[in-house]
Design a protein around this motif. Sequence first.
Motif, PDB file in Angstrom:
ATOM      1  N   PRO A  81      80.141  52.156  16.208  1.00  0.00           N
ATOM      2  CA  PRO A  81      80.983  51.745  17.007  1.00  0.00           C
ATOM      3  C   PRO A  81      80.440  51.092  18.345  1.00  0.00           C
ATOM      4  O   PRO A  81      81.226  49.977  18.912  1.00  0.00           O
ATOM      5  N   LYS A  82      79.457  50.539  19.215  1.00  0.00           N
ATOM      6  CA  LYS A  82      78.982  49.316  19.091  1.00  0.00           C
ATOM      7  C   LYS A  82      77.946  48.301  18.831  1.00  0.00           C
ATOM      8  O   LYS A  82      77.417  47.773  19.753  1.00  0.00           O
ATOM      9  N   ALA A  83      77.886  48.479  17.663  1.00  0.00           N
ATOM     10  CA  ALA A  83      77.055  46.922  16.836  1.00  0.00           C
ATOM     11  C   ALA A  83      77.340  45.813  17.531  1.00  0.00           C
ATOM     12  O   ALA A  83      78.508  45.874  17.744  1.00  0.00           O
ATOM     13  N   ARG A  84      75.946  45.211  17.788  1.00  0.00           N
ATOM     14  CA  ARG A  84      75.790  44.150  17.763  1.00  0.00           C
ATOM     15  C   ARG A  84      76.077  43.425  16.603  1.00  0.00           C
ATOM     16  O   ARG A  84      75.368  43.427  15.680  1.00  0.00           O
ATOM     17  N   ALA A  85      76.311  42.001  16.753  1.00  0.00           N
ATOM     18  CA  ALA A  85      76.553  41.195  15.695  1.00  0.00           C
ATOM     19  C   ALA A  85      75.325  40.242  15.228  1.00  0.00           C
ATOM     20  O   ALA A  85      74.417  39.868  16.315  1.00  0.00           O
ATOM     21  N   MET A  86      75.108  40.206  14.061  1.00  0.00           N
ATOM     22  CA  MET A  86      74.199  39.666  13.897  1.00  0.00           C
ATOM     23  C   MET A  86      74.534  37.884  13.315  1.00  0.00           C
ATOM     24  O   MET A  86      75.336  37.687  12.288  1.00  0.00           O
ATOM     25  N   ALA A 113      69.917  57.839  14.607  1.00  0.00           N
ATOM     26  CA  ALA A 113      69.311  59.351  14.183  1.00  0.00           C
ATOM     27  C   ALA A 113      69.672  60.133  15.757  1.00  0.00           C
ATOM     28  O   ALA A 113      70.124  61.725  15.614  1.00  0.00           O
ATOM     29  N   ILE A 114      70.542  60.096  16.519  1.00  0.00           N
ATOM     30  CA  ILE A 114      70.751  60.202  17.874  1.00  0.00           C
ATOM     31  C   ILE A 114      71.734  61.112  18.258  1.00  0.00           C
ATOM     32  O   ILE A 114      72.010  62.667  18.400  1.00  0.00           O
ATOM     33  N   SER A 115      72.913  60.192  17.055  1.00  0.00           N
ATOM     34  CA  SER A 115      73.930  61.238  17.158  1.00  0.00           C
ATOM     35  C   SER A 115      73.372  62.612  15.732  1.00  0.00           C
ATOM     36  O   SER A 115      74.046  63.443  15.422  1.00  0.00           O
ATOM     37  N   ARG A 160      73.421  64.476  26.963  1.00  0.00           N
ATOM     38  CA  ARG A 160      74.670  63.817  27.434  1.00  0.00           C
ATOM     39  C   ARG A 160      74.447  63.890  29.190  1.00  0.00           C
ATOM     40  O   ARG A 160      73.800  64.277  29.611  1.00  0.00           O
ATOM     41  N   ASN A 161      74.242  62.088  28.772  1.00  0.00           N
ATOM     42  CA  ASN A 161      73.860  62.096  30.071  1.00  0.00           C
ATOM     43  C   ASN A 161      75.119  59.953  30.482  1.00  0.00           C
ATOM     44  O   ASN A 161      75.819  60.233  29.860  1.00  0.00           O
ATOM     45  N   GLU A 162      74.795  59.620  31.463  1.00  0.00           N
ATOM     46  CA  GLU A 162      75.596  58.591  31.785  1.00  0.00           C
ATOM     47  C   GLU A 162      76.231  57.515  30.588  1.00  0.00           C
ATOM     48  O   GLU A 162      77.314  56.761  30.760  1.00  0.00           O
ATOM     49  N   ASP A 163      74.925  57.107  29.722  1.00  0.00           N
ATOM     50  CA  ASP A 163      75.069  56.340  28.394  1.00  0.00           C
ATOM     51  C   ASP A 163      76.043  56.986  27.475  1.00  0.00           C
ATOM     52  O   ASP A 163      75.534  56.703  26.314  1.00  0.00           O
ATOM     53  N   GLY A 164      76.404  58.348  27.947  1.00  0.00           N
ATOM     54  CA  GLY A 164      76.727  59.114  26.625  1.00  0.00           C
ATOM     55  C   GLY A 164      75.460  59.830  26.150  1.00  0.00           C
ATOM     56  O   GLY A 164      74.802  60.732  26.548  1.00  0.00           O
TER      57      GLY A 164
END
Length: 389
Positions: A259-264, A32-34, A57-61
Amino acid sequence: MATNTSIEWADKTWSPIIGCDKVSPGCDHCYAISTARIREHNPNPKISAAFAGTTERNEDGISWTGKVNLLDDRLTEPLRWKKPRKVFVNSLSDLFHAEVPDKFIAHVFAVMALTPRHTYQVLTKRHARMRSLLSSREFVALVDDHREQLQPGCGDFAWPLPNVWLGVSVENQKWADIRIPALLETPAAVRFLSCEPLLGPIDLCGPIVPGRGRPKLTYWLDGRPGWGPEQTDDRGRVFQRLAVGPRLDWVIVGGESGPKARAMHPDWARTIRDQCAHSGVPFFFKQWGEWGPAPFIVRVCDPDVGWKGTDEELAAAKGDSEARGATHVHTGHSREENGERRYWLHEIGHKPWSLERVGLPEGTAAIRRWGKKRAGRELDGQVHDAFPA
């Protein structure tokens, strides 16, 4: 604005609130952020105004600012929808966010009460406020006042609303232990879990103690047995019947996309599926996300016979196996980081067609980054699309 949605378990989204902030690791890569960031710069001034000031926009994107926009002009949209729909409420915010006034939330519930033809799915990470508000007589009276303002003489209504499903997001065991008990203490016709993104194993039946089984059952899926309210029979005798407490009516599981998805780990999804099946609770597998299962080895020939074709054919067979075989192994190993369990992947060094490879250690799973569409929605060859009755 309401829109048709690609979310597999809903027909439509209804977003009278825009904006949020992060409260737990499940929020880290929130889609929802993007979406809000893009629409904040939409050339249509009505759309850009709805999203104005909600992201930065900040240091984390790109992240939420914490600003929440209340969109009064969207509140009554469902009153105009004639065809029954499953409506996901606030896909771009959280209805129980601290910046949303009680009166606004009551107005949302009033609209849901006046449209029983629709089924509303309300999902939150603010479990405590949801429990407090919906258990309050003052809040129910506020909902009734808004109903009368919208449709004078609309009559009585049932509470909890029979067409509203209430759910909490739980991404790992820590948040399951916190949010599920609060959900079960909240008045609701249907209670559900969204284990998406699933970032760690979740045991819905109680922790297993080696040698002792499950000495501390949670009863989340079955309902805690106990005595019901006192009753009086026709001879004046007082008695109590056995009763079963509230339970989960539906469980959704999904992996993370983006793009930064963590795997299940596949076993995390299987465990929840099997526990739901045992208790007769509908199970919905939404997606694998970016990462999904892949064969640990794809044989290009019989090891005892060897390759009989040409070098060109061998290169093509190896290329095919590399396209289908695993590139990583999910070990299930984790470390403690800021009070959360963080899991990681091991990159496989050998090609998936290597004849020298041996089996994987117990508890590990071969996976690769397919992309959401190619990873698909099948869990062990089956699509799970169950809904509550």
